[in-house]
Design a protein around this motif. Sequence first.
Motif, PDB file in Angstrom:
ATOM      1  N   TYR A 149       0.816  -1.066  -0.019  1.00  0.00           N
ATOM      2  CA  TYR A 149       0.068   0.331  -0.167  1.00  0.00           C
ATOM      3  C   TYR A 149       0.808   1.065  -0.082  1.00  0.00           C
ATOM      4  CZ  TYR A 149      -4.115  -2.653   1.307  1.00  0.00           C
ATOM      5  OH  TYR A 149      -5.092  -3.764   0.704  1.00  0.00           O
ATOM      6  N   ALA A 150       0.711   2.096  -0.484  1.00  0.00           N
ATOM      7  CA  ALA A 150       1.388   3.494  -1.044  1.00  0.00           C
ATOM      8  C   ALA A 150       0.425   4.101  -0.693  1.00  0.00           C
ATOM      9  CB  ALA A 150       2.194   3.646  -2.055  1.00  0.00           C
ATOM     10  N   ASP A 151       0.264   5.516   0.386  1.00  0.00           N
ATOM     11  CA  ASP A 151      -0.469   6.430   0.287  1.00  0.00           C
ATOM     12  C   ASP A 151      -2.128   5.724   1.265  1.00  0.00           C
ATOM     13  OD1 ASP A 151       0.766   8.572   0.093  1.00  0.00           O
ATOM     14  OD2 ASP A 151       1.123   8.856  -1.998  1.00  0.00           O
ATOM     15  N   GLY A 152      -2.175   5.044   1.325  1.00  0.00           N
ATOM     16  CA  GLY A 152      -3.933   4.372   1.779  1.00  0.00           C
ATOM     17  C   GLY A 152      -4.109   3.533   0.715  1.00  0.00           C
ATOM     18  N   GLN A 153      -3.694   3.257  -0.575  1.00  0.00           N
ATOM     19  CA  GLN A 153      -4.101   2.895  -1.434  1.00  0.00           C
ATOM     20  C   GLN A 153      -3.070   1.002  -2.108  1.00  0.00           C
ATOM     21  OE1 GLN A 153      -7.179   3.627  -2.975  1.00  0.00           O
ATOM     22  NE2 GLN A 153      -7.366   4.866  -1.631  1.00  0.00           N
ATOM     23  N   PRO A 154      -4.082   0.204  -2.320  1.00  0.00           N
ATOM     24  CA  PRO A 154      -2.972  -1.390  -3.225  1.00  0.00           C
ATOM     25  C   PRO A 154      -2.447  -0.430  -4.273  1.00  0.00           C
ATOM     26  CG  PRO A 154      -5.620  -1.484  -2.857  1.00  0.00           C
ATOM     27  CD  PRO A 154      -5.099  -0.443  -2.533  1.00  0.00           C
TER      28      PRO A 154
END
Length: 146
Positions: free
Chosen positions: A120-125
């Motif tokens: 995850y990066a910045d809350g997104q997969p």
Amino acid sequence: MSESIDDERQRIREQKKRELQERLENGGGFDASDADEEGDTPDEPIAITGQGHLDEVVAAHDVVLVDCYADWCGPCQMMEPMIEALAAETDAAVAKVDVDRHQQIAQQLGARGVPTLVLYADGQPVERTVGAQDRATLEGLIEQHA
């Protein structure tokens, strides 16, 4: 079914109370709300206790590597020291989801085989791998999204 969900919720509440009490007794501790400001990431993998806990961990850190594993999985056992090292040595938070205990979370993460790793990066997969991975590959994925 509802009894087991209620029991799980109660167990999580009790665990959270114990953790908060320990933090208070030890003069503070990690606060998820300031994790991104200070760049704090835990030096050890975080054992996920439920969907809400996973959501909290993903929200609290810029980059999170989620390891979907099973205790009976040979490749998972082989990767465990590397997963622990990534937690200690990279800027990513590392979370571990036991697919046998948390089947619904594993399904939501798209874990059809173990190990499955979701970044995850910045809350997104942003990345998903299935099967054993080497350290350089995982470090590269983390660095790419850090």
